[in-house]
Motif scaffolding. Sequence first.
Motif, PDB file in Angstrom:
ATOM      1  N   LEU A   1     125.903  91.818  45.384  1.00 26.78           N
ATOM      2  CA  LEU A   1     126.201  90.740  44.437  1.00 26.78           C
ATOM      3  C   LEU A   1     125.210  90.776  43.275  1.00 26.78           C
ATOM      4  O   LEU A   1     125.535  90.381  42.155  1.00 26.78           O
ATOM      5  N   GLY A   2     124.001  91.280  43.551  1.00 32.07           N
ATOM      6  CA  GLY A   2     123.033  91.474  42.472  1.00 32.07           C
ATOM      7  C   GLY A   2     123.502  92.513  41.482  1.00 32.07           C
ATOM      8  O   GLY A   2     123.247  92.394  40.266  1.00 32.07           O
ATOM      9  N   ASN A   3     124.192  93.544  41.947  1.00 41.35           N
ATOM     10  CA  ASN A   3     124.735  94.558  41.043  1.00 41.35           C
ATOM     11  C   ASN A   3     125.936  94.039  40.264  1.00 41.35           C
ATOM     12  O   ASN A   3     126.158  94.435  39.115  1.00 41.35           O
ATOM     13  N   PHE A   4     126.730  93.149  40.894  1.00 40.46           N
ATOM     14  CA  PHE A   4     127.802  92.485  40.155  1.00 40.46           C
ATOM     15  C   PHE A   4     127.216  91.751  38.955  1.00 40.46           C
ATOM     16  O   PHE A   4     127.710  91.844  37.830  1.00 40.46           O
TER      17      PHE A   4
ATOM     18  N   MET B   1     114.348  87.604  44.759  1.00 43.79           N
ATOM     19  CA  MET B   1     113.554  87.072  43.654  1.00 43.79           C
ATOM     20  C   MET B   1     114.218  87.308  42.298  1.00 43.79           C
ATOM     21  O   MET B   1     113.962  86.578  41.337  1.00 43.79           O
ATOM     22  N   SER B   2     115.086  88.313  42.212  1.00 43.94           N
ATOM     23  CA  SER B   2     115.763  88.593  40.936  1.00 43.94           C
ATOM     24  C   SER B   2     116.672  87.449  40.510  1.00 43.94           C
ATOM     25  O   SER B   2     117.041  87.343  39.333  1.00 43.94           O
ATOM     26  N   ALA B   3     117.045  86.585  41.453  1.00 48.06           N
ATOM     27  CA  ALA B   3     117.916  85.457  41.112  1.00 48.06           C
ATOM     28  C   ALA B   3     117.224  84.474  40.172  1.00 48.06           C
ATOM     29  O   ALA B   3     117.899  83.749  39.433  1.00 48.06           O
TER      30      ALA B   3
ATOM     31  N   PRO C   1     127.202  84.274  40.737  1.00 45.39           N
ATOM     32  CA  PRO C   1     126.933  85.316  41.742  1.00 45.39           C
ATOM     33  C   PRO C   1     125.457  85.456  42.088  1.00 45.39           C
ATOM     34  O   PRO C   1     125.118  85.830  43.209  1.00 45.39           O
ATOM     35  N   ALA C   2     124.563  85.155  41.146  1.00 48.69           N
ATOM     36  CA  ALA C   2     123.126  85.246  41.438  1.00 48.69           C
ATOM     37  C   ALA C   2     122.729  84.219  42.494  1.00 48.69           C
ATOM     38  O   ALA C   2     121.975  84.521  43.429  1.00 48.69           O
ATOM     39  N   VAL C   3     123.233  83.008  42.357  1.00 49.65           N
ATOM     40  CA  VAL C   3     122.927  81.961  43.335  1.00 49.65           C
ATOM     41  C   VAL C   3     123.558  82.286  44.687  1.00 49.65           C
ATOM     42  O   VAL C   3     122.936  82.115  45.745  1.00 49.65           O
ATOM     43  N   LEU C   4     124.806  82.783  44.664  1.00 48.86           N
ATOM     44  CA  LEU C   4     125.483  83.150  45.910  1.00 48.86           C
ATOM     45  C   LEU C   4     124.735  84.267  46.630  1.00 48.86           C
ATOM     46  O   LEU C   4     124.583  84.237  47.863  1.00 48.86           O
ATOM     47  N   MET C   5     124.240  85.255  45.889  1.00 52.22           N
ATOM     48  CA  MET C   5     123.455  86.341  46.476  1.00 52.22           C
ATOM     49  C   MET C   5     122.205  85.803  47.168  1.00 52.22           C
ATOM     50  O   MET C   5     121.868  86.197  48.289  1.00 52.22           O
ATOM     51  N   LEU C   6     121.536  84.874  46.506  1.00 50.54           N
ATOM     52  CA  LEU C   6     120.313  84.298  47.063  1.00 50.54           C
ATOM     53  C   LEU C   6     120.598  83.593  48.389  1.00 50.54           C
ATOM     54  O   LEU C   6     119.858  83.758  49.366  1.00 50.54           O
TER      55      LEU C   6
ATOM     56  N   LEU D   1     121.681  86.348  51.222  1.00 57.41           N
ATOM     57  CA  LEU D   1     120.595  87.219  51.663  1.00 57.41           C
ATOM     58  C   LEU D   1     119.589  86.488  52.541  1.00 57.41           C
ATOM     59  O   LEU D   1     118.852  87.114  53.307  1.00 57.41           O
ATOM     60  N   THR D   2     119.551  85.182  52.428  1.00 56.91           N
ATOM     61  CA  THR D   2     118.659  84.401  53.295  1.00 56.91           C
ATOM     62  C   THR D   2     118.961  84.660  54.771  1.00 56.91           C
ATOM     63  O   THR D   2     118.056  84.632  55.622  1.00 56.91           O
ATOM     64  N   PHE D   3     120.220  84.930  55.092  1.00 54.98           N
ATOM     65  CA  PHE D   3     120.643  85.127  56.482  1.00 54.98           C
ATOM     66  C   PHE D   3     120.757  86.605  56.868  1.00 54.98           C
ATOM     67  O   PHE D   3     121.148  86.912  57.990  1.00 54.98           O
TER      68      PHE D   3
END
Length: 505
Positions: free
Chosen positions: A33-36, A101-103, A190-195, A198-200
Motif C-alpha cells: 500500500l506504501g507503493n500504491f 514511519m513513511s505514513a 492508503p497511507a493511513v490504511l497501510m499504517l 502493518l501494525t498487525f
Amino acid sequence: MDEETPLLKRRATLSGSQVRNSGLYLAVFSAVLGNFNFGYSLVYSSPVLPKFKSPDADPRLRMDTEQAAWFGSIYSLGAAAGGLGAMMLNDLIGRKLSIMMSAVPSTVGYMLLAGAVDLWMLHLGRFLTGVAAGMTAASIPVYISEISHKGVRGALGSCPQVMAVFGSLTLYALGLVVPWRWLAVAGAVPAVLMLVLLTFMPSSPRRLLSLGRRQHAEKVLRWLRGSHYDTYSELRDIQESIDNQTTVKWSNLLKPIYYKPIIISVVMRFLQQMTGITPVLVYLEPIFAKSQVSIEPRYDAAIVGAVRLLSVAIAASLMDKAGRKALLYTSSMLMFVASLTLAISSHTTACPPGPSPPNHTALDYGSPDNISVTFQSSQQTAAGVIPLGFTVVFIFGYAMGWGPITWLLMSEVLPLVVRGKASGLCVTVSWLTAFALTHAFTHLVDSYGLYVPYLMFTVVCVLCLLFNAVCVPETGGRSLEEIENYFRTGRTFTITRSASTLQSH
C-alpha cells in the motif's frame, strides 16, 4: 544431471501448493500500500500542472516554467532524502517500522497540498510526499524479499511496481473528475490504511534472528508459511547466513561479495532513471499537449496508466518462468525502439496548423487546394497517433522489465549485512538522478523540443542492453543464501543445505 536433481527437488517442494501463503500475501499487501501511495504521489503533478500554469489559476498558486520544473522535480529530491533516512532506519528499527514511519511525511504532505494557499505549501507538500516515497522504495522490496520463499519471491517482488502503477492509474482516473485539492485528500487514505494494517503484520524472520529472537522468528515463519510448515531447515539456512556475516569495514567493501552486488544494484537504479521514465510520467499530460496527440492529453494519460498496469501484471506472471535477464532484454529493446521512434517523430513533427482554410462547396471538393488540405489533415492525425502509441510501447517495455526487476534484484543480490544501508544508497542515487533529469527535462524541451531528451533516452537503452548482458546475474529460482554464495564463490550458484520439509494441510 545428478548434481542438479536435489536443487530441482528443492524448487519443486517450495513452489508446490502445500505451502499456505495466505499470511504471506496479507503481509505483502499491507506493505505495498506504501507503493500504491508512491505511484499516486509521483504522477500527482501530471494533471495538476496544467491548472497551475493556466491564466485562470489562483494568482497565489500560478506557476511559470521554472516554478513548474521545481514542482515536478522536488518530489525526486524528497525521495532521495527519504532514501538516506531509510539507510539508517532499516537497520536501526527494522524494515516494517521504517515502512510504517513513511505514513507521517506522506499524510502531512498531502494535507499541505490540499490546503495550499501559497506556492511554498505546494512545493513543501510535494517534497514530503517524495520523502515518504523514498522511504518505502528502500524498505518495502527488502521486507518482501525477506518474508517470501523463493517459489513466489519473483512474483511478490514485482508487487511493489504493480501497486505503484495501480496508484498512478488511480490518480489519472480520479484526475478526470476530481478537483486537484481533493486528489491530495484521497492520497492520504492508503497511507493511513497501510499504517493500520502493518501494525498487525510480523517483522522479517531475518530481522528477528539477527536480534537473537529465534522463537519469535519461528512463530512468524510458521504464520507466513502455514501452521504445518517445518521451519527447521529454513531457519537454519537463515541463521547460517547471519552467522557468516561480519561487521563490514571499508576495507571489506573491496571483496567481490560486497562490491559486486552493490555496484550492480546502484548502476541498475541509475540506468533505470536515465531511461527517462520519471520525467515522462511526471510531465505526461504536458508532453502529450506538446506532441499534438489526437485526443485530449488527460485521456491519453489514463490510457498509458492502464497499459502500465497490464504490462506489470504480465511481468509478474512471467518473472519466475521467463527469468529476470530475458525480461530485461525484452524491456530494453522495446524502450529502445519506442524512444528512437519518438525522437525521430518529435524531430520531424510539423508546426502547429495555422488558421482554418476557407470553406469549399461540393463543386470544388476535388480542387488541388482542397486535396492538399485533406492530405495535411491526415498527416496531422497520423502524427498525433505516433506519440501516444510509442509512449505506450515505451512504458509497456519499462514496466515489463526495468521497472519491477530493478526493485526485485536490489533486494535479492545485496548481502544481508549491508542490505539496509545499501538499499538506502540505491534509492538515494536513483532519486538524485531522477531529480536532476526531471528538473532539466522542462528546460531541455523548452530550448530544443522533445527530440533531444528522447535521443538521450535511446542511447541509455543501449547501455541497459549491454549492462544486462555483461553484469546482471540470473537470480530466478535461487534462495537469498544461494545468491550470496554466487558472489562469494565466483560465477556459480552453490549452497549446501537440505530441502525444507513441507507437509500438506
